[in-house]
Design a protein around this motif. Structure first.
Motif, PDB file in Angstrom:
ATOM      1  N   LEU A  82      88.987 -16.910  66.890  1.00 35.46           N
ATOM      2  CA  LEU A  82      89.900 -17.210  65.789  1.00 35.46           C
ATOM      3  C   LEU A  82      91.135 -16.343  65.899  1.00 35.46           C
ATOM      4  O   LEU A  82      91.037 -15.118  66.003  1.00 35.46           O
ATOM      5  CB  LEU A  82      89.206 -16.969  64.447  1.00 35.46           C
ATOM      6  CG  LEU A  82      90.073 -17.145  63.199  1.00 35.46           C
ATOM      7  CD1 LEU A  82      90.489 -18.603  63.045  1.00 35.46           C
ATOM      8  CD2 LEU A  82      89.329 -16.674  61.955  1.00 35.46           C
TER       9      LEU A  82
ATOM     10  N   LEU B 174      93.937 -24.920  61.793  1.00 33.85           N
ATOM     11  CA  LEU B 174      93.612 -24.876  60.368  1.00 33.85           C
ATOM     12  C   LEU B 174      94.909 -24.711  59.574  1.00 33.85           C
ATOM     13  O   LEU B 174      95.623 -23.725  59.744  1.00 33.85           O
ATOM     14  CB  LEU B 174      92.658 -23.711  60.076  1.00 33.85           C
ATOM     15  CG  LEU B 174      91.383 -23.683  60.922  1.00 33.85           C
ATOM     16  CD1 LEU B 174      90.557 -22.453  60.592  1.00 33.85           C
ATOM     17  CD2 LEU B 174      90.576 -24.944  60.697  1.00 33.85           C
TER      18      LEU B 174
ATOM     19  N   GLU C 157      84.550 -21.985  60.769  1.00 36.33           N
ATOM     20  CA  GLU C 157      85.485 -22.039  61.891  1.00 36.33           C
ATOM     21  C   GLU C 157      84.863 -21.572  63.198  1.00 36.33           C
ATOM     22  O   GLU C 157      85.148 -22.114  64.261  1.00 36.33           O
ATOM     23  CB  GLU C 157      86.729 -21.186  61.602  1.00 36.33           C
ATOM     24  CG  GLU C 157      87.621 -21.723  60.511  1.00 36.33           C
ATOM     25  CD  GLU C 157      87.151 -21.320  59.129  1.00 36.33           C
ATOM     26  OE1 GLU C 157      86.277 -20.435  59.045  1.00 36.33           O
ATOM     27  OE2 GLU C 157      87.627 -21.906  58.153  1.00 36.33           O
TER      28      GLU C 157
ATOM     29  N   HIS D  22      84.182 -27.265  55.352  1.00 37.95           N
ATOM     30  CA  HIS D  22      84.553 -26.198  54.419  1.00 37.95           C
ATOM     31  C   HIS D  22      84.021 -26.505  53.024  1.00 37.95           C
ATOM     32  O   HIS D  22      83.773 -27.657  52.657  1.00 37.95           O
ATOM     33  CB  HIS D  22      86.071 -26.056  54.368  1.00 37.95           C
ATOM     34  CG  HIS D  22      86.676 -25.520  55.623  1.00 37.95           C
ATOM     35  ND1 HIS D  22      86.787 -24.187  55.897  1.00 37.95           N
ATOM     36  CD2 HIS D  22      87.180 -26.162  56.705  1.00 37.95           C
ATOM     37  CE1 HIS D  22      87.345 -24.017  57.076  1.00 37.95           C
ATOM     38  NE2 HIS D  22      87.596 -25.201  57.596  1.00 37.95           N
TER      39      HIS D  22
END
Length: 484
Positions: A71, A103, A248, A430
């Motif tokens: 990430l 994202l 994620e 999510h």
């Protein structure tokens, strides 16, 4: 994210003289992934600006191996129509492989026509969040406290790491099997990282409790005439791994298997082969029944590679006379029905129907057709396969054949018809997406349960009016019997 593609380089062996016939080298498997990259943005696709900080162009760190996602955060928020990834370094020489998920976040722009235009909202007052093991247990207790007269919490066994496999029963007489009242089950989380099914079952138990208290006649009728079992987490050990990584960084495989590396969905006895071998050898003295086929001795031995979770599910199946069930999975939008194993050993995909194929196809369609997206011709396919031609349903063997599936075992070893229901493209959506996913699946979850009341019901009695247990019932034209 790291690369998911594996490149195969076939090397031809060169010999100076007298090459040996049939001599060849095995393929060399090389993995390639990006180790660093720049990000550029544009609003017209012609002029590009690199993402910068005080030191200059930002060089983002990529992968150090191929499985674990990485990430990266932008130093400041950016608004752009186009984005470009500029790899700077990568592992090994060869192709540059990279999979990326971007994202974004909504902009508070009142003039944005697309903002919230297609967003689905719900009026159900439910707990829309991801629940870890402790929170899941607490939610079950809360539902039980709200509806003590129609709910019961119990466990069917333990996971490899000792976590109890909790289930909630919903019935007008919890804990009691009533003659003539069918038993239904939903299970989820056999793949621990497919968490949407887990949350849908937790939402379903809340919803049914609330609607029962509110006097919703449809839910009241379903609860009074059905014994419903909801098992939200078959593989809590795997879920724990995925939960710690988050939505994620979980990836496609982290937490999928049990702690000892077993895929629960395909860990059941292969009864298909026993049945088909017997049918193909009609002159053989060794006869195998077409229903309630016994589990082979080798599978029951301690040396068999069987997960403790699988053994717990089998014991549960044998204890409760389920009639209909669905196991909720993720990563796709389709309902798969048995057989899951192809009959011909020479084929990897071939439609392999059960003797009750027409029933299974109806059951699959009952869920898919009432889902908000599964049969919507306008929706984009989750991945590469489009199930629109089959109205959101598929025969398991014609999709990807497996031996020892829970669906085939349930059909051949018990009275229960079971299907695999893939409830969403995203395995780990999510929290903000859970209300919409609930709306997508809510009606389907209820409609599928209601199918347990289709068909003929009754009691088989002897000449003195006494019920006969384990009586075999045959239906003309259907080469699959059931038992009372």
């Amino acid at each position: 994210m790291g690369p998911k593609r594996i490149q195969y380089d076939m090397l031809q062996k060169l010999t100076s003289a007298n090459p040996k016939p049939y001599e060849m080298d095995l393929p060399v498997i090389r993995s390639n992934w990006v180790t660093s990259y720049r990000v550029l943005v544009s609003n017209d696709s012609h002029a590009w600006t690199a993402v910068r900080n005080e030191s200059g162009d930002v060089i983002f760190e990529g992968n150090s191996e191929k499985e674990i996602p990485v990430l990266n955060m932008l130093p400041v928020p950016l608004v752009a129509r186009y984005i470009r990834i500029n790899p700077r370094s990568w592992f090994e020489e060869g192709s540059i492989c990279m999979r990326l998920e971007i994202l974004g976040c909504p902009l508070p722009d009142p003039n944005n026509y697309y903002h919230r235009r297609n967003e689905m909202t719900t009026t159900d007052n439910l707990d829309f969040k991801h629940h870890n093991y402790k929170e899941m247990r607490q939610l079950m207790k809360t539902v039980n406290k709200m509806c003590p007269n129609i709910t019961r919490i119990y466990n069917i066994g333990k996971s490899n790491q000792g976590l109890k496999l909790y289930a909630v029963e919903i019935s007008d007489n919890p804990g009691e099997h009533e003659v003539g009242e069918p038993e239904f089950r939903y299970i989820a989380g056999a793949h621990g990282n497919e968490v949407l099914g887990r949350e849908l079952i937790l939402l379903l138990m809340q919803f049914m409790c609330q609607e029962y208290l509110a006097g919703n006649p449809r839910i009241v009728h379903l609860i009074e005439d059905t014994r419903i079992h909801l098992l939200p987490s078959v593989n809590p050990d795997g879920y724990d791994k995925a939960y710690k990584a988050g939505s994620e960084l979980g990836g496609w495989s982290l937490g999928r298997w049990t702690q000892d590396g077993i895929d629960i969905n395909n860990n059941f006895p292969d009864l298909n082969s026993l049945l088909w071998e017997s049918e193909d050898q009609k002159k053989s003295k060794r006869k195998v029944p077409n229903h309630h086929i016994p589990i082979p001795d080798w599978y029951l031995s301690e040396n068999a590679t069987v997960a403790v979770e699988t053994r717990a599910i089998i014991a549960w199946m044998e204890k409760i006379p389920f009639v209909l069930g669905g196991n909720l999975q993720g990563g796709e939008l389709v309902v798969a029905y048995p057989y899951d194993m192809v009959r011909s050993m020479w084929k990897t995909q071939d439609y392999t129907p059960t003797p009750d194929d027409h029933v299974f196809r109806w059951l699959a369609y009952s869920y898919a057709s009432t889902h908000r997206l599964m049969t919507d011709a306008r929706r984009r396919a989750c991945h590469t396969e489009d199930f629109q031609k089959e109205d959101g349903t598929v025969n398991g063997a014609s999709w990807h054949t497996v031996a020892g599936s829970i669906n085939d075992f349930s059909y051949l070893h018990t009275n229960c018809f079971e299907l695999s229901i893939y409830v969403g493209c995203d395995k780990y959506p999510h929290e903000s997406e859970l209300p919409e996913e609930w709306e997508n699946n809510r009606e389907s979850l209820i409609v599928f349960m209601e199918q347990v009341h289709r068909g003929i019901k009754g009691i088989v009695k002897d000449a003195h009016g006494k019920g006969i247990p384990n009586a075999v019932i045959s239906v003309e034209g259907v080469n699959h019997d059931i038992r009372t």
